[in-house]
Write an enzyme that holds these catalytic residues in place. Sequence first.
Site, PDB file in Angstrom:
ATOM      1  N   GLU A  48      66.475  21.698  41.604  1.00 53.57           N
ATOM      2  CA  GLU A  48      66.852  21.861  40.207  1.00 53.57           C
ATOM      3  C   GLU A  48      67.172  23.338  39.958  1.00 53.57           C
ATOM      4  OE1 GLU A  48      64.925  20.686  35.849  1.00 53.57           O
ATOM      5  OE2 GLU A  48      63.587  21.319  37.474  1.00 53.57           O
ATOM      6  N   LYS A 119      69.440  14.938  33.385  1.00 49.91           N
ATOM      7  CA  LYS A 119      67.982  14.782  33.321  1.00 49.91           C
ATOM      8  C   LYS A 119      67.570  14.075  32.030  1.00 49.91           C
ATOM      9  CE  LYS A 119      63.842  17.708  33.777  1.00 49.91           C
ATOM     10  NZ  LYS A 119      63.410  19.125  33.956  1.00 49.91           N
ATOM     11  N   CYS A 160      63.055  16.488  38.527  1.00 45.95           N
ATOM     12  CA  CYS A 160      61.812  17.185  38.185  1.00 45.95           C
ATOM     13  C   CYS A 160      60.881  16.405  37.262  1.00 45.95           C
ATOM     14  CB  CYS A 160      62.138  18.561  37.599  1.00 45.95           C
ATOM     15  SG  CYS A 160      60.742  19.729  37.661  1.00 45.95           S
TER      16      CYS A 160
END
Length: 289
Positions: A48, A119, A160
């Site tokens: 990321e 995300k 993440c």
Amino acid sequence: MTTGPETTFRAALVQTRAGRDIASNLDRAEALIRRAAKGGAIYVQTPENTALMELEPARVLRLVRSEADSEPLARLRALAAELGIWLHVGSLGITLGERVANRSFLLDPHGEIAARYDKLHMFDVDLAGGESYRESQYYGPGSKAVLVDLPFGRLGMTICYDLRFPALYRALATAGANLIAIPAAFTKQTGQAHWHVLVRARAIETGAFVFAATQGGLHENGRETFGHSMIVSPWGEILAEAGEAPCVVFADIDVGQSEAARARIPALKHGRPFEIVVAKPTPAQKEAS
């Protein structure tokens, strides 16, 4: 590797320690990606925030660009084509009007964009010791889960903080993912407590290989990330793991192991719908309270 090329491949994770200068970050990432390709990897994943680790919202908005104008994306597309690899860019900041998408890109061996994923879950937390993060100050969350077919398997894309939402991973696996990506920049504090158990749990729950490239070490912006990029088998075995420093780790993958793990524990087939009820207190409990 002994089985056919349709189910086997070499994967590599690139662990970086990005700072606040995009060009320098890309130079370092490129060197590691080249090392991964030289080592025989045909799927290479970066963490990321590959091109920029920045906590100041105003500076993020000033530095990132649209997908069409993103120099980091253009450079990485050219690199994927030059090396002839599947290059999974963990994430780049991409402007969407007044907001920014934290967007992951899977680039094919011709440098074309095979898939994009924004995300879903924003990391808005206050940690012990005064650490505080507010991704929603500048990032806008995505709204779609993404699967993409590669020559050797079906990949589910996550980033993440998504790691903490197991329903997403079950949905991806139920939709056919036998490979799952979790590029990350986990904080050192939360990583020490939860990184290994969560990454392994997502692999075990889904019966999929998990590829989790992450940032590691003390960054220029003062943030400290945990590192420990990992490749985990569908049975929960750690096949490759980094330390904290920038590096490349490799593993040879036989995607058939996913089907074998799911046959041994067919939990994906055994899920059942249910409702939640709250039991009413008995007369004795009411009297005791």
